[in-house]
Design an enzyme around this catalytic site. Structure first.
Site, PDB file in Angstrom:
ATOM      1  N   GLN A   1     -17.751  21.734  35.149  1.00  0.00           N
ATOM      2  CA  GLN A   1     -16.984  22.777  34.492  1.00  0.00           C
ATOM      3  C   GLN A   1     -16.344  23.721  35.508  1.00  0.00           C
ATOM      4  OE1 GLN A   1     -16.223  23.716  31.346  1.00  0.00           O
ATOM      5  NE2 GLN A   1     -17.241  22.118  30.161  1.00  0.00           N
TER       6      GLN A   1
ATOM      7  N   CYS B   1     -20.089  27.337  35.089  1.00  0.00           N
ATOM      8  CA  CYS B   1     -20.484  25.955  34.784  1.00  0.00           C
ATOM      9  C   CYS B   1     -20.482  25.676  33.281  1.00  0.00           C
ATOM     10  CB  CYS B   1     -21.846  25.619  35.392  1.00  0.00           C
ATOM     11  SG  CYS B   1     -21.928  25.979  37.160  1.00  0.00           S
TER      12      CYS B   1
ATOM     13  N   GLY C   1     -16.429  16.412  39.008  1.00  0.00           N
ATOM     14  CA  GLY C   1     -17.106  16.512  37.729  1.00  0.00           C
ATOM     15  C   GLY C   1     -17.455  17.964  37.439  1.00  0.00           C
TER      16      GLY C   1
ATOM     17  N   GLY D   1     -20.861  19.741  42.403  1.00  0.00           N
ATOM     18  CA  GLY D   1     -19.818  18.983  41.723  1.00  0.00           C
ATOM     19  C   GLY D   1     -19.330  17.893  42.645  1.00  0.00           C
TER      20      GLY D   1
ATOM     21  N   THR E   1     -16.167  26.911  38.116  1.00  0.00           N
ATOM     22  CA  THR E   1     -17.004  27.698  39.024  1.00  0.00           C
ATOM     23  C   THR E   1     -16.118  28.602  39.862  1.00  0.00           C
ATOM     24  OG1 THR E   1     -18.904  27.622  40.515  1.00  0.00           O
ATOM     25  CG2 THR E   1     -17.097  26.100  40.982  1.00  0.00           C
ATOM     26  N   TYR E   2     -16.770  29.431  40.668  1.00  0.00           N
ATOM     27  CA  TYR E   2     -16.061  30.386  41.530  1.00  0.00           C
ATOM     28  C   TYR E   2     -16.482  30.171  42.974  1.00  0.00           C
ATOM     29  CZ  TYR E   2     -15.010  34.762  43.932  1.00  0.00           C
ATOM     30  OH  TYR E   2     -14.557  35.683  44.837  1.00  0.00           O
ATOM     31  N   HIS E   3     -15.511  30.245  43.886  1.00  0.00           N
ATOM     32  CA  HIS E   3     -15.778  30.250  45.318  1.00  0.00           C
ATOM     33  C   HIS E   3     -15.210  31.527  45.909  1.00  0.00           C
ATOM     34  CE1 HIS E   3     -17.079  26.117  45.143  1.00  0.00           C
ATOM     35  NE2 HIS E   3     -15.878  25.679  44.783  1.00  0.00           N
TER      36      HIS E   3
ATOM     37  N   GLY F   1     -18.858  18.614  46.682  1.00  0.00           N
ATOM     38  CA  GLY F   1     -20.209  18.810  47.201  1.00  0.00           C
ATOM     39  C   GLY F   1     -20.928  19.959  46.548  1.00  0.00           C
ATOM     40  N   LEU F   2     -21.408  20.904  47.360  1.00  0.00           N
ATOM     41  CA  LEU F   2     -22.242  21.989  46.825  1.00  0.00           C
ATOM     42  C   LEU F   2     -21.804  23.330  47.390  1.00  0.00           C
ATOM     43  CD1 LEU F   2     -24.554  23.184  49.036  1.00  0.00           C
ATOM     44  CD2 LEU F   2     -25.420  20.879  48.762  1.00  0.00           C
TER      45      LEU F   2
END
Length: 208
Positions: free
Chosen positions: A73, A168, A71, A139, A75-77, A150-151
């Site tokens: 929008q 997001c 779920g 998400g 994001t960046y990792h 997860g987070l």
């Protein structure tokens, strides 16, 4: 019933292979399978959730963009960010996704409080914030009664790539990290400390 969990420390791992692995785990697990928490980092990657809109990609440069089934929008990792994937049988617990999100947020809030950082959640904007800046993103996807994804918690990373997106889906949303808030611990230390709060918040009583 004692809620058991397997903890896996995966280190720095590619995004897509890990995404495929947690999806496969979820599809293949049976009703008795033990839940797992995967703690890891990813090399630089943008991920687009099911609700993500392309206009929130501003300037991604050479960083890959992956379209995935969680779920939320965009994001960046990146390295220096703690990622925890939560592979939980929520149906077995009679938990809804909203409750799981709240418990994950609470684990981050409680951990940050232990570092003398006051943080809070926001209505209709999952994640954890210090002031107006986001420090943790969430998400999830629920399939066959089980969660994956997860987070992520920003520890000590290059925050500049967040400027290449509307994090997001929020234009101008600023992000922060533990290092900038005075927590000078490496990601392994943070992971170990945070895990205590996460296990408590998720009601895990036996750890493998």
């Amino acid at each position: 019933m004692l809620e058991q969990v397997v903890i896996k420390q995966l280190g720095l791992v590619p995004y897509i292979t890990t995404y495929d692995a947690m999806r496969d785990f979820t599809l293949q697990r049976d009703e008795q399978a033990t839940d797992e928490l995967w703690m890891l980092q990813h090399p630089s990657v943008y991920t687009m959730g099911l609700a993500a809109k392309p206009e929130h990609l501003l300037n991604t440069g050479q960083i890959p963009v992956e379209y995935i089934d969680r779920g939320g929008q965009v994001t960046y990792h990146g390295t220096g960010q703690l990622v925890v994937y939560v592979l939980m049988n929520v149906k077995r617990r009679h938990w809804g996704v909203r409750h799981l999100v709240q418990q994950l947020e609470q684990a981050v809030i409680d951990y940050l409080a232990s570092e003398n950082i006051e943080a809070q959640r926001k209505d209709n904007a999952p994640g954890v914030y210090v002031g107006q800046k986001k420090i943790a993103s969430l998400g999830l996807r629920i399939k066959r009664g089980c969660s994956y994804h997860g987070l992520s918690l920003n520890v000590d990373m290059d925050l500049e790539p967040f400027q290449g997106i509307n994090p997001c889906g929020y234009e101008g949303l600023e992000v922060t990290q533990l290092k900038d808030l005075g927590v000078n611990k490496n990601i392994q230390q943070v992971g170990a400390d945070f895990l205590t709060y996460l296990l408590s918040s998720l009601d895990y009583t036996q750890v493998q």
